[in-house]
Write a protein that holds these residues in place. Structure first.
Motif, short mmCIF file in Angstrom:
data_model
loop_
_atom_site.label_atom_id
_atom_site.label_comp_id
_atom_site.label_asym_id
_atom_site.label_seq_id
_atom_site.Cartn_x
_atom_site.Cartn_y
_atom_site.Cartn_z
N GLU A 68 -1.30 5.10 8.48
CA GLU A 68 -3.19 4.48 8.91
C GLU A 68 -3.10 3.64 9.82
O GLU A 68 -3.59 3.90 11.08
N ALA B 49 0.85 -0.99 -0.34
CA ALA B 49 0.35 0.04 -0.37
C ALA B 49 0.89 1.04 0.16
O ALA B 49 2.30 1.11 0.04
N ASP C 76 1.37 6.39 3.20
CA ASP C 76 -0.38 7.03 4.11
C ASP C 76 -0.64 6.20 4.45
O ASP C 76 -1.19 5.85 5.81
N THR C 77 -1.12 5.31 3.38
CA THR C 77 -2.36 4.39 4.21
C THR C 77 -1.59 3.43 5.09
O THR C 77 -2.54 2.94 5.60
#
Length: 1001
Positions: free
Chosen positions: A559, A552, A555-556
């Motif tokens: 999170e 991924a 940033d994803t």
């Protein structure tokens, strides 16, 4: 607030100089500003010439550095006048220290702290504000590249933040609390590990009537501070939190005082938990068994073994007890987790290596075997009082190599089984908490009032947790982080059998239910990441690992990782630069994640995720080692990786490659082993090749050997010819450890054959060169010369120059300086255009050697001078040592024994600093030439050094010279014995070299 003169000079910002009328004075270029700043930092004190040269130039001062310094001082005086003066040992800035911002700042900061200690908050705040107003930006802002600036900048920034903390405390004393919140939030964000600032924020929020935010600020502190690396909330920070819970904010100073300076004593205990509960009888038993250890009079090392099922709080009890005993063991406390309950336990050899490093042993001096390491460990502890804590031990055999021999030390062990085989050990068996202690623990985690208001449901919750401390902590933490939940809500959630597995009642597996609660509340991406994070074998993983495993965007992935942290399923343990932050699972959580991986992730997807992770590790390791180490890269780079790190991550890694490699070393090593076990030979051997130069450089010999061997085994299993060739070549090119001549030559011949089959001319040439080098070291010089000639590639690249200088070295051994100089002339011509400074330094060094051998010491001086300069530019400390030895020989030929002695002392220092035993041996042989009265002793030591690195040629030369020295001193018996030893070595050599050595026997 003061009557001081105006500040005229400064380093709290860009370098500052003003005339008496306030006009700015130009200081000049970077080096002149650096000199000015260094003098200001020591205003009123004499600074030696050596310190000034080191501060301005670092480890590589130019020739004539003293004259250059005098010139710069003269330029400073032209600007500053008599403020800069000479001193018998150097120079000093003699102006009024109060005109210098840094000295005024330190004086005012001390005065402010004194006023604060006397309870005069108003005066303290005013004085500290004046001190802080002197800062015009980052300290040394325009001279940060100067060699001295790094440590001074860190010290000044620490003083600035401490003064800020004191000023905030002074404002709190005088009642200005609510206005501090915005400033404290900003400071906590900038300094997340400053517990005093966090305590001040919690206190300020509570005093401002915002208790919910105060509790959230404390919870945030708990998340950031690492539980198992000594970064749990301290007692002082916890005390502020408890004051908030009791509704008593602002009644006492709100912070943690600055830590005392480190003493150099190893203290590696994790922090104890602030809410430690119960276990009073167990603590008493531990203290009675270990508390008298320092007093002597014992016949055996005091040992306590804490036993109990998973989740019983064994580690918590051991750490808490160890902290309580710390004053009895002033020479240190050593902690190690053996992870016997996990899939990859840590062995005694690795722990001993870590302990020995903590006790000051350099990696290069750590023995190879477990027994030798254990012996050294016991020797170092013989006269010390040290407490050793070994967590999660499997059986008695895990403990035995880690036991000290001195009864002044003590050992505290935790295990999931009763270690009855540890002789004379006191066994403490943990049972489950009583209901009363369970409620007490819940109250400390959640808040006593909150538990008391729902006492019935709290008792139900404790029962559902099986009265297990870890389960109670996890359930309590969920409630503490969610003030809007009731205790009843948590108890009702546990009633649901789909959420609460049977193991919650039956003890050993009780924590699974609590973990399931956390897991089930996650989003889908976080749940998937949670199970994928069980794939790496390493106990610790970094943030970028999450992105690679999930495939991924970073940033994803971050999170989802943050969501896992919030759910307390992973723990941040080493804050870093974004995705470089490190995390870990608790062992029980890791086991739960592996179960979820097996149950919820298709095997194909798990295998794909592993491939992405390994490719990420390889790419980042190559990025980190590429600029730093000139390793021969023989692995195939053409394969398209399954996942490539984004440029921002590569940039973060290459900001400080050695630091990143040191931090990630365990993960990289584990990744090589994991790839090898999975028969992923291509990525496994490429990764082993990439990390090997770093492991060798830092003397992680066990890891270096292990990764190469594991990758070699995998390559052979799957028939990966390139992998086998690359690993076999790298194993055998660890030259300082080569003692098996025939085995080395056999293996290198195998690599040559494999590279020929692959059509890899570069690999073939390197293999032949390696065989030649082994033959050369073992006295088979004629064979080596033939192999080097055959291995020499066409063209004019650096490799040709390198081979020519080795051929020249062989000619010198054969007594052919003219032939050596002929080869070196061609080599020097190539090396100067090769853009390979290390090769150029080697060729220049060898040229100086050849001129010396030819009897022309004046011609030797120039090449050696140039070689030293190049070696210094590239930071080749070992190379400098070798060159300095030859320069000493030049001075000896010139009739300058004092200069020769000074050069040899410099060479000895560099050889010792680099842990280069070959260079140490060369220094000792030159000392023997300089001081004939010490010749025998020096040559005896030299022979030992050469033998330790497997250099038969140099050892034989040293023994021949030793026999001559013994004969000269009249010790014929010793000379005969030495000649016999030398002859045994010479008989193993080829005729051209053997004949020359026999002439001297």
């Amino acid at each position: 607030m003061t009557d001081s003169a105006p500040v005229r000079f400064g380093i709290l910002g860009p370098a500052l100089a003003r005339a008496a009328d306030g006009s700015a004075l130009p200081i000049g270029g970077p080096r002149l500003r650096a000199l000015f700043a260094l003098l200001l930092a020591h205003a009123g004190q004499a600074v030696t010439v050596e310190r000034l040269i080191d501060g301005v130039y670092g480890d590589q001062p130019p020739e004539g550095a003293v004259n250059a310094l005098r010139s710069q001082i003269a330029r400073l005086r032209a600007v500053l006048g008599d403020a800069v003066s000479s001193d018998p040992v150097g120079y000093r800035f003699g102006g009024d220290p109060d005109e210098v911002d840094v000295h005024r700042f330190e004086r005012l900061a001390r005065a402010g702290r004194t006023a604060l200690g006397h309870g005069d908050g108003a005066r303290a705040a005013a004085v500290l504000r004046e001190a802080l107003s002197l800062w015009r930006g980052p300290a040394l802002a325009d001279v940060r590249a100067a060699p001295f600036a790094g440590s001074l900048t860190v010290r000044l920034e620490e003083l600035r933040v401490t003064a800020l903390e004191d000023r905030i405390e002074a404002d709190r004393q005088r009642g200005a609390v609510a206005d501090l919140v915005p400033e404290l939030r900003e400071l906590v964000a900038a300094h997340p590990l400053r517990e005093r600032l966090r305590a001040q924020l919690v206190s300020a929020l509570a005093a401002a009537g915002r208790p919910a935010e105060a509790l959230a600020a404390y919870a945030d502190a708990r998340r950031v501070l690492a539980d198992e690396l000594g970064a749990d909330p301290s007692p002082a920070l916890t005390a502020v939190y408890l004051d908030v819970l009791r509704g008593q904010p602002g009644d006492k100073p709100s912070g943690v005082q600055p830590a005392e300076k480190a003493s150099g004593v190893p203290r590696t205990l994790p922090a104890t938990v602030a809410d430690f509960t119960g276990r009073g009888a167990d603590l008493t038993a531990i203290r009675q068994a270990l508390g008298a250890a320092a007093g002597g009079g014992r016949l055996a090392v005091p040992i306590v073994a804490i036993a109990g099922r998973a989740g019983m709080g064994k580690t918590t009890l051991a750490v808490h007890a160890a902290h309580g005993l710390a004053d009895r063991f002033p020479d240190g406390q050593l902690f190690a987790g053996l992870h016997a309950g996990g899939p990859h336990p840590v062995d005694a050899a690795a722990i001993l290596e870590r302990f020995l490093r903590m006790l000051g042993v350099h990696g290069g001096d750590i023995p190879a075997g477990v027994d030798e390491r254990a012996g050294l460990f016991r020797s170092l502890l013989a006269d010390r009082r040290v407490l050793i804590v070994l967590d999660d031990v499997g059986d008695e055999q895990d403990v035995l190599p880690l036991l000290p021999g001195s009864t002044s030390c003590a050992v505290l062990v935790t295990s999931r089984r009763r270690l009855a085989g540890l002789a004379a050990a006191t066994v403490v068996e943990l049972g489950q908490f009583s209901p009363e202690h369970s409620l007490e623990l819940l109250g400390r985690v959640v808040g006593g009032d909150r538990v008391g208001q729902e006492a019935t449901f709290a008792r139900t919750l404790a029962e559902q947790c099986g009265y297990l401390p870890l389960a109670l902590r996890i359930a309590g933490a969920r409630l503490a982080l969610r003030p809007h939940w009731t205790v009843r809500q948590m108890a009702v959630r546990l009633v649901d059998e789909e959420r609460r597995l049977d193991e919650l009642v039956h003890g050993g597996m009780a924590i699974r239910a609590s973990l399931s609660l956390n897991h089930d509340a996650l989003s889908d991406p976080a749940r998937r990441l949670f199970r994928l994070l069980a794939i790496p074998d390493a106990h610790v993983f970094s943030g970028w690992t999450a992105a690679a495993l999930a495939g991924a965007p970073v940033d994803t992935a971050q999170e989802a990782l943050d969501e896992l942290v919030d759910a307390q399923l992973v723990q941040p343990i080493l804050p870093g630069h974004g995705l470089l932050t490190q995390y870990r699972f608790h062992d029980l959580v890791r086991g739960f994640a592996r179960q979820r991986l097996a149950a919820d992730e298709p095997p194909v997807e798990a295998a794909t995720a592993l491939g992405r992770m390994l490719d990420a590790v390889l790419a980042l390791t190559r990025a980190a080692t590429g600029p730093q180490m000139a390793a021969e890269v023989l692995s195939d780079h053409s394969r398209t990786p399954a996942w490539s790190p984004p440029p921002m991550l590569v940039d973060a890694v290459t900001e400080d490659p050695p630091a990143w490699l040191e931090q990630e070393r365990p993960s990289i090593v584990a990744a090589v082993h994991q790839a090898s076990r999975a028969d992923l030979s291509e990525v496994g051997h490429a990764l082993a090749e990439a990390v090997h130069p770093f492991l060798s450089l830092r003397a992680y010999r066990d890891d270096a050997q292990a990764v190469l061997t594991a990758a070699l085994d995998a390559a052979r299993r799957v028939g990966d010819r390139r992998g086998e060739a690359v690993m076999l070549f790298t194993l055998r090119m660890d030259v300082p450890d080569v003692h098996d001549q025939e085995g080395a030559l056999r293996d290198l011949a195998r690599t040559e054959a494999l590279f020929r089959q692959l059509g890899d001319r570069h690999g073939t040439s390197l293999s032949m060169r390696a065989q030649a080098f082994v033959a050369y070291r073992y006295g088979r010089t004629t064979t080596a010369l033939q192999l080097f000639t055959s291995a020499r590639p066409e063209g004019r690249d650096a490799e040709v120059a390198y081979i020519l200088q080795i051929e020249a070295a062989i000619h010198l051994l054969h007594g052919e300086p003219a032939a050596a100089l002929t080869s070196l002339a061609e080599a020097l011509d190539i090396a100067r255009t090769s853009q390979k400074p290390r090769v150029l330094a080697q060729v220049l060094y060898r040229t100086g050697q050849a001129h010396l051998a030819a009897g022309d010491h004046e011609s030797a001086a120039g090449p050696l001078r140039d070689a030293l300069a190049v070696a210094g530019q590239i930071g080749d400390t070992s190379g400098e040592a070798h060159v300095l030895v030859e320069q000493a020989r030049v001075e000896l030929r010139r009739g300058n024994p004092e200069a020769a002695h000074a050069l040899l002392e410099a060479a000895r220092e560099r050889a010792a600093g680099a842990h280069d035993r070959l260079a140490e041996g060369q220094v000792l042989t030159a000392v023997a030439e300089l001081d004939r009265t010490r010749a025998a002793d020096s040559l005896r030591q030299a022979a030992d050094r050469f033998r330790s690195v497997g250099s038969l040629v140099y050892e034989a030369q040293a023994l021949v010279a030793l026999a001559e020295a013994q004969r000269t001193s009249g010790d014929e018996a010793a000379a005969d014995a030495t000649r016999t030893r030398a002859a045994q070595l010479v008989d193993r050599m080829e005729p051209a070299l053997a004949a020359r050595l026999r002439e001297r026997l």
